[in-house]
Scaffold this motif. Structure first.
Motif, PDB file in Angstrom:
ATOM      1  N   ILE A   5      14.172  10.796  -6.827  1.00 45.97           N
ATOM      2  CA  ILE A   5      13.124  12.128  -7.193  1.00 45.97           C
ATOM      3  C   ILE A   5      13.060  13.005  -5.975  1.00 45.97           C
ATOM      4  O   ILE A   5      12.835  14.061  -6.000  1.00 45.97           O
ATOM      5  N   SER A   6      13.261  12.310  -4.747  1.00 46.04           N
ATOM      6  CA  SER A   6      13.172  13.121  -3.589  1.00 46.04           C
ATOM      7  C   SER A   6      14.278  14.228  -3.634  1.00 46.04           C
ATOM      8  O   SER A   6      14.319  15.523  -3.029  1.00 46.04           O
ATOM      9  N   SER A   7      15.584  13.892  -4.143  1.00 47.17           N
ATOM     10  CA  SER A   7      16.725  14.899  -3.924  1.00 47.17           C
ATOM     11  C   SER A   7      16.636  15.881  -4.977  1.00 47.17           C
ATOM     12  O   SER A   7      16.884  17.178  -4.963  1.00 47.17           O
ATOM     13  N   LEU A   8      15.862  15.253  -6.238  1.00 44.95           N
ATOM     14  CA  LEU A   8      15.523  16.394  -7.268  1.00 44.95           C
ATOM     15  C   LEU A   8      14.485  17.438  -6.837  1.00 44.95           C
ATOM     16  O   LEU A   8      14.648  18.670  -7.106  1.00 44.95           O
ATOM     17  N   PHE A   9      13.652  17.073  -5.999  1.00 42.35           N
ATOM     18  CA  PHE A   9      12.505  17.817  -5.307  1.00 42.35           C
ATOM     19  C   PHE A   9      13.072  18.952  -4.750  1.00 42.35           C
ATOM     20  O   PHE A   9      12.554  20.050  -4.689  1.00 42.35           O
ATOM     21  N   ILE A  10      13.697  18.403  -3.760  1.00 38.85           N
ATOM     22  CA  ILE A  10      14.426  19.253  -2.626  1.00 38.85           C
ATOM     23  C   ILE A  10      15.340  20.427  -3.555  1.00 38.85           C
ATOM     24  O   ILE A  10      15.383  21.676  -3.028  1.00 38.85           O
ATOM     25  N   THR A  11      15.903  19.686  -4.567  1.00 42.40           N
ATOM     26  CA  THR A  11      16.754  20.888  -5.417  1.00 42.40           C
ATOM     27  C   THR A  11      16.049  21.866  -6.041  1.00 42.40           C
ATOM     28  O   THR A  11      16.544  23.239  -5.972  1.00 42.40           O
ATOM     29  N   ASN A  70       3.637  12.137  -1.036  1.00 38.30           N
ATOM     30  CA  ASN A  70       2.676  10.959  -1.217  1.00 38.30           C
ATOM     31  C   ASN A  70       1.857  11.349  -2.608  1.00 38.30           C
ATOM     32  O   ASN A  70       2.103  10.265  -3.614  1.00 38.30           O
ATOM     33  N   PRO A  71       1.303  12.206  -2.985  1.00 37.69           N
ATOM     34  CA  PRO A  71       0.724  12.659  -4.129  1.00 37.69           C
ATOM     35  C   PRO A  71       1.540  12.512  -5.405  1.00 37.69           C
ATOM     36  O   PRO A  71       1.333  11.892  -6.341  1.00 37.69           O
ATOM     37  N   ILE A  72       2.883  12.953  -5.117  1.00 45.00           N
ATOM     38  CA  ILE A  72       3.623  12.887  -6.272  1.00 45.00           C
ATOM     39  C   ILE A  72       4.097  11.691  -6.641  1.00 45.00           C
ATOM     40  O   ILE A  72       4.318  11.476  -7.716  1.00 45.00           O
ATOM     41  N   MET A  73       4.382  10.841  -5.496  1.00 45.95           N
ATOM     42  CA  MET A  73       4.836   9.563  -5.840  1.00 45.95           C
ATOM     43  C   MET A  73       3.919   8.785  -6.368  1.00 45.95           C
ATOM     44  O   MET A  73       3.954   7.903  -7.342  1.00 45.95           O
ATOM     45  N   ASP A  74       2.580   9.107  -5.992  1.00 47.85           N
ATOM     46  CA  ASP A  74       1.240   8.337  -6.532  1.00 47.85           C
ATOM     47  C   ASP A  74       1.059   8.531  -8.055  1.00 47.85           C
ATOM     48  O   ASP A  74       1.081   7.580  -8.882  1.00 47.85           O
ATOM     49  N   PHE A  75       1.419   9.760  -8.442  1.00 44.97           N
ATOM     50  CA  PHE A  75       1.321  10.028  -9.895  1.00 44.97           C
ATOM     51  C   PHE A  75       2.416   9.742 -10.680  1.00 44.97           C
ATOM     52  O   PHE A  75       2.141   9.100 -11.594  1.00 44.97           O
ATOM     53  N   LEU A  76       3.494   9.520 -10.064  1.00 45.98           N
ATOM     54  CA  LEU A  76       4.880   9.139 -10.972  1.00 45.98           C
ATOM     55  C   LEU A  76       4.947   7.725 -11.012  1.00 45.98           C
ATOM     56  O   LEU A  76       5.186   7.414 -12.054  1.00 45.98           O
ATOM     57  N   ASN A  77       4.347   6.976 -10.084  1.00 50.63           N
ATOM     58  CA  ASN A  77       4.135   5.555 -10.020  1.00 50.63           C
ATOM     59  C   ASN A  77       2.780   4.917 -10.884  1.00 50.63           C
ATOM     60  O   ASN A  77       2.860   3.745 -11.088  1.00 50.63           O
ATOM     61  N   ALA A 310       8.322  10.341   0.751  1.00 53.82           N
ATOM     62  CA  ALA A 310       6.761   9.996   0.889  1.00 53.82           C
ATOM     63  C   ALA A 310       6.816   8.927   2.054  1.00 53.82           C
ATOM     64  O   ALA A 310       7.785   8.189   2.550  1.00 53.82           O
ATOM     65  N   TYR A 311       5.629   9.056   2.475  1.00 54.86           N
ATOM     66  CA  TYR A 311       5.340   7.976   3.631  1.00 54.86           C
ATOM     67  C   TYR A 311       4.091   7.279   3.648  1.00 54.86           C
ATOM     68  O   TYR A 311       3.127   8.056   3.524  1.00 54.86           O
ATOM     69  N   PHE A 312       3.980   5.887   3.300  1.00 54.23           N
ATOM     70  CA  PHE A 312       3.052   5.134   3.306  1.00 54.23           C
ATOM     71  C   PHE A 312       2.468   4.281   4.309  1.00 54.23           C
ATOM     72  O   PHE A 312       3.332   3.435   4.641  1.00 54.23           O
ATOM     73  N   GLU A 313       1.471   4.223   5.289  1.00 54.22           N
ATOM     74  CA  GLU A 313       1.049   3.535   5.996  1.00 54.22           C
ATOM     75  C   GLU A 313       0.150   2.180   5.556  1.00 54.22           C
ATOM     76  O   GLU A 313      -0.888   2.503   5.111  1.00 54.22           O
ATOM     77  N   ARG A 314       0.829   1.108   5.406  1.00 54.73           N
ATOM     78  CA  ARG A 314       0.131  -0.004   4.535  1.00 54.73           C
ATOM     79  C   ARG A 314      -0.581  -0.888   5.680  1.00 54.73           C
ATOM     80  O   ARG A 314       0.026  -1.787   6.114  1.00 54.73           O
ATOM     81  N   SER A 315      -1.722  -0.316   6.193  1.00 59.80           N
ATOM     82  CA  SER A 315      -2.237  -1.247   7.145  1.00 59.80           C
ATOM     83  C   SER A 315      -2.750  -2.517   6.954  1.00 59.80           C
ATOM     84  O   SER A 315      -2.467  -3.473   7.776  1.00 59.80           O
ATOM     85  N   GLU A 316      -3.105  -2.852   5.816  1.00 61.35           N
ATOM     86  CA  GLU A 316      -3.238  -4.269   5.395  1.00 61.35           C
ATOM     87  C   GLU A 316      -2.272  -5.038   5.480  1.00 61.35           C
ATOM     88  O   GLU A 316      -2.305  -6.277   6.087  1.00 61.35           O
TER      89      GLU A 316
END
Length: 368
Positions: A5-11, A70-77, A310-316
């Motif tokens: 998804i990341s390579s497609l996005f930069i393309t 992050n919003p893109i990956m949240d939406f797609l997932n 995307a970069y998520f900080e999973r504090s828990e």
């Protein structure tokens, strides 16, 4: 080398910039004297290669971009149903669109081939050398018929079709040289590659702008190649031929011309105006610096050198854990008399099988 998804996005991001740049230098009137057809050729190849290979390579560097990714990956997932994510639904729609597009395009190719065979049977056939009254190479077949409204080449067959109209010897010469240049450059194949891109990226609006501009560029490149050896008066005669052919097209809308082909000219007056202005203002015998062309050609490789993730900080999940640098700064090693080591962390000793990495990092060592 893989697609993500990341390579497609930069393309898509890079391709959008290239397409807009291509459109700007192709259609901006002040660029008549600045750009060269060879520069546009390399840029067109760059765009096509970038879209054909939306991949990341082993040397590709990852750059975290949480604000956008992050919003893109949240939406797609996001799960629409049990284990059915949005990305799966979108991928299915994408593949379905490609399937319909390919089927429709194949049908068009079949119809075009049948149309071509039909008009060949009803046409008068001449060698190009006969009509020009001089030796030419390659000496293509020329079919004169009343089934086409404009000079054109159709499909993969190396031949030229001319409408059953009156042309002067100069007009016929310019028309045949123009269409022959299309055949020499294999423009039909190039257009098919661009068409496949519009089928693959049918949901990406800029790809249709690319197709429109490629169609214009192909004609400009042919115009430039055809007139390279002409003097100023002959170039003006070529321009007059373009105008004359368009007038004849506008007078006759009844004949079938919307087939998969390369026409000398279409019915769009803006495109004709641009081509005429380019011919009248083009720099004579000037080419783009080869170093610039080489650098431009390397752009797809350079644009593949990075991708955004995307970069998520999973504090828990990370609560109570340490990274390596924290361990080095806040802990120390205990060297036992038997030569083994333990890690002292939060008033607890933890046995280590291999303390080499900690020792090499310069962690403090306390002997027992």
């Amino acid at each position: 080398m893989n697609i993500s998804i990341s390579s497609l996005f930069i393309t898509l991001c890079v391709s959008l910039l290239f397409i807009l740049f291509f459109s700007l230098i192709l259609t901006h009137k002040k660029s008549y004297r600045l750009f060269r057809a060879d520069l546009l050729f390399i840029l067109a190849i760059v765009i096509c290669l970038r879209m054909i290979f939306p991949v990341e390579f082993p040397f590709t560097k990852t750059i975290p971009l949480p604000v956008i990714m992050n919003p893109i990956m949240d939406f797609l997932n996001f799960e629409l149903f049990s284990e059915i994510k949005v990305m799966y639904v979108l991928f299915f729609i994408w593949m379905t669109g490609i399937g319909f597009g390919l089927i429709n395009h194949i049908k068009n190719l079949i119809v075009t081939n049948k149309f071509k065979d039909r008009i060949i049977r009803k046409s008068r056939c001449f060698k190009m050398s006969e009509l020009l009254q001089q030796n030419v190479s390659p000496d293509y077949n020329v079919y004169i018929c009343d089934s086409v409204s404009a000079p054109m080449v159709i499909g993969f067959k190396k031949c030229i079709f001319i409408p059953e109209q009156e042309y002067s010897q100069i007009e016929m010469s310019n028309i045949l040289k123009h269409e022959a240049q299309h055949l020499k450059q294999n423009d039909f194949i190039f257009k098919q590659i661009v068409k496949l891109l519009t089928i693959i990226y049918w949901w990406f609006p800029p790809v249709y702008l690319l197709k429109k501009n490629i169609d214009l560029y192909v004609e400009i490149r042919v115009d430039e190649k055809t007139t390279d050896s002409l003097n100023e008066n002959e170039t003006m005669e070529y321009v007059q031929t373009l105008i004359s052919v368009q007038k004849k097209i506008m007078e006759d809308h009844s004949k079938l011309s919307k087939v998969i082909s390369s026409n000398m000219i279409g019915e769009n007056k803006d495109i004709l105006s641009y081509r005429v202005n380019y011919l009248l203002n083009k720099p004579i015998h000037k080419k783009t610096n080869k170093i610039i062309l080489c650098l431009l050609f390397l752009l797809p490789l350079a644009s593949n050198s990075i991708i955004f993730e995307a970069y998520f900080e999973r504090s828990e999940e990370l609560e109570g854990t340490y990274d390596f640098e924290d361990l080095v700064d806040e802990c120390y090693l205990v060297e036992h008399k038997d030569g083994t080591y333990s890690l002292f962390l939060e008033n607890e000793l933890y046995s280590l099988v291999d303390p080499t990495e900690f020792i090499e990092s310069g962690m403090k060592i306390v002997k027992e």
